[in-house]
Design a protein around this motif. Sequence first.
Motif, PDB file in Angstrom:
ATOM      1  N   THR A 113       0.835  -1.200   0.000  1.00 15.25           N
ATOM      2  CA  THR A 113       0.000   0.000   0.000  1.00 15.25           C
ATOM      3  C   THR A 113       0.871   1.252   0.000  1.00 15.25           C
ATOM      4  OG1 THR A 113      -1.982   1.018   0.926  1.00 15.25           O
ATOM      5  CG2 THR A 113      -0.302   0.319   2.502  1.00 15.25           C
ATOM      6  N   GLU A 114       0.248   2.379  -0.344  1.00 16.63           N
ATOM      7  CA  GLU A 114       0.998   3.632  -0.457  1.00 16.63           C
ATOM      8  C   GLU A 114       0.900   4.424   0.838  1.00 16.63           C
ATOM      9  OE1 GLU A 114      -1.606   2.885  -2.431  1.00 16.63           O
ATOM     10  OE2 GLU A 114      -0.930   2.760  -4.506  1.00 16.63           O
ATOM     11  N   HIS A 115       2.024   5.016   1.217  1.00 16.04           N
ATOM     12  CA  HIS A 115       2.071   5.906   2.376  1.00 16.04           C
ATOM     13  C   HIS A 115       1.626   7.316   1.945  1.00 16.04           C
ATOM     14  CE1 HIS A 115       3.474   7.552   6.160  1.00 16.04           C
ATOM     15  NE2 HIS A 115       4.124   8.480   5.494  1.00 16.04           N
ATOM     16  N   GLY A 116       1.207   8.125   2.910  1.00 17.58           N
ATOM     17  CA  GLY A 116       0.873   9.519   2.596  1.00 17.58           C
ATOM     18  C   GLY A 116      -0.623   9.797   2.680  1.00 17.58           C
ATOM     19  N   TYR A 117      -1.384   8.809   3.130  1.00 13.10           N
ATOM     20  CA  TYR A 117      -2.847   8.983   3.241  1.00 13.10           C
ATOM     21  C   TYR A 117      -3.274   8.827   4.706  1.00 13.10           C
ATOM     22  CZ  TYR A 117      -2.884   8.520  -1.825  1.00 13.10           C
ATOM     23  OH  TYR A 117      -2.685   8.719  -3.159  1.00 13.10           O
ATOM     24  N   GLY A 118      -4.573   8.965   4.926  1.00 12.63           N
ATOM     25  CA  GLY A 118      -5.114   8.728   6.262  1.00 12.63           C
ATOM     26  C   GLY A 118      -4.998   9.919   7.195  1.00 12.63           C
ATOM     27  N   HIS A 119      -4.960  11.121   6.627  1.00 11.18           N
ATOM     28  CA  HIS A 119      -4.918  12.305   7.500  1.00 11.18           C
ATOM     29  C   HIS A 119      -6.239  12.441   8.259  1.00 11.18           C
ATOM     30  CE1 HIS A 119      -1.125  14.156   6.301  1.00 11.18           C
ATOM     31  NE2 HIS A 119      -1.371  13.669   5.092  1.00 11.18           N
ATOM     32  N   TRP A 120      -6.150  12.804   9.515  1.00 11.78           N
ATOM     33  CA  TRP A 120      -7.380  13.016  10.285  1.00 11.78           C
ATOM     34  C   TRP A 120      -7.496  14.439  10.810  1.00 11.78           C
ATOM     35  CZ3 TRP A 120      -6.062  14.601  15.093  1.00 11.78           C
ATOM     36  CH2 TRP A 120      -4.844  14.150  15.622  1.00 11.78           C
ATOM     37  N   SER A 121      -6.514  15.265  10.574  1.00  9.44           N
ATOM     38  CA  SER A 121      -6.650  16.654  11.015  1.00  9.44           C
ATOM     39  C   SER A 121      -7.808  17.290  10.259  1.00  9.44           C
ATOM     40  CB  SER A 121      -5.372  17.451  10.750  1.00  9.44           C
ATOM     41  OG  SER A 121      -5.672  18.836  10.882  1.00  9.44           O
ATOM     42  N   LYS A 122      -8.791  17.750  10.999  1.00 10.62           N
ATOM     43  CA  LYS A 122      -9.982  18.307  10.364  1.00 10.62           C
ATOM     44  C   LYS A 122      -9.702  19.675   9.761  1.00 10.62           C
ATOM     45  CE  LYS A 122     -13.425  15.662  12.851  1.00 10.62           C
ATOM     46  NZ  LYS A 122     -12.956  15.024  14.074  1.00 10.62           N
ATOM     47  N   GLU A 123      -8.478  20.158   9.910  1.00  6.59           N
ATOM     48  CA  GLU A 123      -8.141  21.453   9.309  1.00  6.59           C
ATOM     49  C   GLU A 123      -7.461  21.305   7.956  1.00  6.59           C
ATOM     50  OE1 GLU A 123      -6.692  24.516  12.015  1.00  6.59           O
ATOM     51  OE2 GLU A 123      -7.120  23.157  13.647  1.00  6.59           O
ATOM     52  N   LEU A 124      -7.273  20.078   7.494  1.00  3.20           N
ATOM     53  CA  LEU A 124      -6.711  19.863   6.160  1.00  3.20           C
ATOM     54  C   LEU A 124      -7.864  19.536   5.218  1.00  3.20           C
ATOM     55  CD1 LEU A 124      -3.665  17.585   7.111  1.00  3.20           C
ATOM     56  CD2 LEU A 124      -3.620  20.039   6.657  1.00  3.20           C
ATOM     57  N   ARG A 125      -8.342  20.528   4.474  1.00  2.00           N
ATOM     58  CA  ARG A 125      -9.621  20.350   3.786  1.00  2.00           C
ATOM     59  C   ARG A 125      -9.561  19.285   2.701  1.00  2.00           C
ATOM     60  NH1 ARG A 125     -11.442  25.871   1.250  1.00  2.00           N
ATOM     61  NH2 ARG A 125     -10.336  26.748   3.007  1.00  2.00           N
ATOM     62  N   TYR A 126      -8.435  19.136   2.030  1.00  3.92           N
ATOM     63  CA  TYR A 126      -8.393  18.173   0.930  1.00  3.92           C
ATOM     64  C   TYR A 126      -7.908  16.799   1.391  1.00  3.92           C
ATOM     65  CZ  TYR A 126      -8.958  22.363  -1.863  1.00  3.92           C
ATOM     66  OH  TYR A 126      -9.430  23.527  -2.386  1.00  3.92           O
ATOM     67  N   ALA A 127      -7.043  16.776   2.390  1.00  4.56           N
ATOM     68  CA  ALA A 127      -6.413  15.504   2.766  1.00  4.56           C
ATOM     69  C   ALA A 127      -7.267  14.703   3.736  1.00  4.56           C
ATOM     70  CB  ALA A 127      -5.053  15.781   3.392  1.00  4.56           C
ATOM     71  N   VAL A 128      -8.076  15.390   4.546  1.00  4.13           N
ATOM     72  CA  VAL A 128      -8.756  14.675   5.640  1.00  4.13           C
ATOM     73  C   VAL A 128      -9.698  13.615   5.085  1.00  4.13           C
ATOM     74  CG1 VAL A 128     -10.668  16.320   5.897  1.00  4.13           C
ATOM     75  CG2 VAL A 128      -9.939  14.970   7.853  1.00  4.13           C
ATOM     76  N   GLY A 129      -9.597  12.445   5.676  1.00  5.52           N
ATOM     77  CA  GLY A 129     -10.514  11.372   5.310  1.00  5.52           C
ATOM     78  C   GLY A 129     -10.164  10.647   4.026  1.00  5.52           C
ATOM     79  N   CYS A 130      -9.072  11.012   3.358  1.00 10.89           N
ATOM     80  CA  CYS A 130      -8.695  10.314   2.132  1.00 10.89           C
ATOM     81  C   CYS A 130      -7.800   9.131   2.467  1.00 10.89           C
ATOM     82  CB  CYS A 130      -7.938  11.245   1.188  1.00 10.89           C
ATOM     83  SG  CYS A 130      -8.976  12.527   0.502  1.00 10.89           S
TER      84      CYS A 130
END
Lengths: 747, 226
Positions: free
Chosen positions: A690-707
């Motif tokens: 699998t690829e690293h760099g995903y799974g952000h949970w900071s709710k202040e990252l509008r594009y990354a969160v929840g991806c």
Amino acid sequence: MQISRRDFLKVASAGAAGAIVFPSILDGELKAFAREPVKSKPNVWDRVFHHACGVCDSVCGTTVYVKDGRIKWIEDNPADGLGGWGKACVKGSSAMRHVYDPDRLKWPLKRTNPRKGKNEDPGWVKISWEEAFGTIARKFNESIEQYGPQSIVLLTRTKEPDTRLQKAIGTPNITNHVDTCFITPQLAWLAATGKARPWCVDLQNARYILSFGWDMPGKSKLCYYQPFFAAKDNGAKIVVFDPRMSMAAAKADEWIPIKPGTDLAVVLAMINVIISEGIYDKEYVDKYTTGLDKLAEHVKQYTPEWAAQISDVPASDIVRIAREFATTKPAVIPTHKRDAGGPNYANSFHLALAEVALSALVGSIEQRGGIFWPRQPKVRSLDEFAPVKFPEMKEKRRIDGLHLFPLITSTRLGNFSDFAYGLCAAIEKGDPYPVKVALANQYSILSFPNPDHVIKALCKLDFLVVVDILPGETAQLADILLPDVHFLEKEGAEIRSYQALWPQVEMRDGIGTLWEEKGWSSIVNGILEAMGKAEFKVDWKGLEEAQLEDIGISMDYLRSHNGIWEDKKEPTPNLTFNTPSKKIEFYSSMLEKGGYEPLPTWHDKLAHPSEEYPFYLLITRNPWARHGKLGNDPILMEIQPSNFLHIHPDAAARLGLKEGGCALVTSRTGKTLKMPVHITRSVRPDCVATEHGYGHWSKELRYAVGCGTNEGDLIPDMTIEEHLSKKSYDPAMSACCSDVCVGVRKA
Amino acid sequence: MVDKRDTGYAMELGTARAVVYRFLARCFSYPDKELLSLFDRTRIEEFLQSWHLLGMDEKEEVSTASRWLKEFCEPGTALLELEKEYTRLFIAAYPNKVVAPPYSSVYLGDSRQVWGASTAQVARLYEAAGLGMNENFHDVPDHIAAELEFASYLIAEQQKHNGTEADKTREMASIERKFLTEHLCKWATLFLSRVAEYSKVDFYRVIARLAQKFIDYESKQAQTLE
């Protein structure tokens, strides 16, 4: 309500003695404007400048186009022949979107919600730098007074401003990302050659390239990517051992899908073949190495047949490739961080050590087409520029147990994976002593094993300062959050380290800060000043100017020379080594003295497939990812909005997984991740990737969160005891990021 | 210098507009003691007079804002509430995103990013009016507070120079028209409706509503001028 003209004028002229009768509200000075236009830089609206990229350590020269005051386009700087080679990668040419991200950190912020956690709103309010420094200094000084300087933990890097701050405070607890990054090969090179890890690979002049999981082409690290493809164009033979078909493997002459964590067996068998057949470079070995007899005797046990059983690589291939490697000159083994010889398996240290030996046997160290140490210009050091006497560090024990690993302590490299255990123990039980406050600089929790454990530890601190560009995960737990300067805003010069085959200096000529960001070195100075430790401050700008002066150049010189100074010449081999014997030591006296096995020796990896966890976990990174840092870029995220579970068709059929369906992945951390499935023959049937760099949970990252998901959740962290149990063969205390097996089922 | 008392209705209307712009510029700046003092008697009266002179009647909303401020007996508490909400709306928001980034490019560009073509457009208008960004204004030129202050400045300058420097007045008027029709009125409503909709604090909700009404008025006025 009706109002007469007379009434209004009465108000309008109230308090006005003179002729200008304006309401008082219009009296005040303008806040946003100066009456005289201020032009900080010439041609601020439309300009083109050269700038050293700061996304990754390739530090490629770039050309930046500013139109209407905004960076519109970033492309290569053709004058840089060591980093980008006249190309820019997807990460570098996307870098401006973080500068203009509306969610970016802009001013110092203070938390108003005392509760901390993944789902707690920090309740930020903007504060002044003065207040920020004042609060930090007060908290630090109180902690020093009550609990001693060791109660302060720095999660930073071992760069100069960081260690200045650490030594001025007097805490042993400074930690960073190297144990998940490069500490293992660093220490192996130190043990064998007396010099820490060389960063330069003369790939373009190599005729034979042998990779054990090395995949810089797949990471678009141009300083390695470019010479790799140049070598391919020149007709070099490329052989890649990797359980996954990486980009390097896809471009190789041979891809050998080796069983994960068994590269050491293959390298040891190759050493055996090369020595026993007498096909090593006799002249080089006689002149520049010691301990061949001991190595020869030692590796007799490692036959190709033995290695074949362990690694799934046929013995005939091991013999053939060993012969090709020894007889096709120049031959080279490029290595870099997260490959098999990085800190990924419990036996990675010995693999790195064996790779040094194999390289030395074919005369590939400090030889054309081989591996070099960086060629850097001679400039004055920080200590020469600003000598200072630090207070004595009274407490030598570190909360992560690093002091129990003297070989790493001597390299001044930190460690992370035990940090959570150490921090929890220190906070909860005061063991070995209490820890109260911490400062984290651009330190992503998601880049480490079992991040939830780290989060738990950080939440328990009395006070946490975070410095960053975007409000990521660590920032969510901060009491004070400080905005860092983006590299595109910076001005300065960079001395090349990676791939510095000759000395090179690159310019940064950025756009200046948009808000109130401060650079890390200014932040360190600000904290030291506020703590009453001004004597440890450094004029960093002055140091940089002095260093340029030592080279005989200046920023103006760089501006008028395409942003680059270099002393271009092919490297002349420098075959002096800093070991006691002054040679490359196959039998390392440093390891022997430290009580470790002095010869590269077979050890198994830690995790093996079981009924519950039958798959090896492989971790990769997309060419457009840099750690977890670029997730909030809407365009890069659009390329691939989630990571996948890459699985072989046979395994997928057995589990009933379908392309585009979902799988649940578990490990002994107890976490379960739901991942979309991608069925592919590019991984072994006993592996998933699998690829690293995903799974952000900071709710202040509008594009990354929840991806997507963060594979770190599946990687167990280790207690100090667990590290000690492998100490005899892993003095590098590596994090073993890939030494994990997982279970997969249909979601 | 000319005595304002002798001039006609248009000028008073201008003064009133300048007052409203300046009042709103302060409301959309980071909250501090100066913001609280805007709501003291003299200044709020100045604002209300101006507001009514423009033919608008929203006394209720102004008193909601004033009342909201007074409900906090300690000015410090009110300020902290405003600071939290201002930070959430315009600087760093939890969760998901800054609620209403106060920059024109976020609404006018296609990238939703800070600093776009509209930022340069407005910064060039500032330059044309003889203004540069203040060194202590650590923000992007198209911040709403800067733009509102700019409008106030342009109008006040015309008042000052009217009758004495016809060229200068004409020039300012032309910049004003360009600025309002081609820039501010185009994005301010988009921005303000986000604030009015999402603010959790009455203060910003009513200020945004007032500002929306005013910008509507300005849009219409500007259209009649053309």
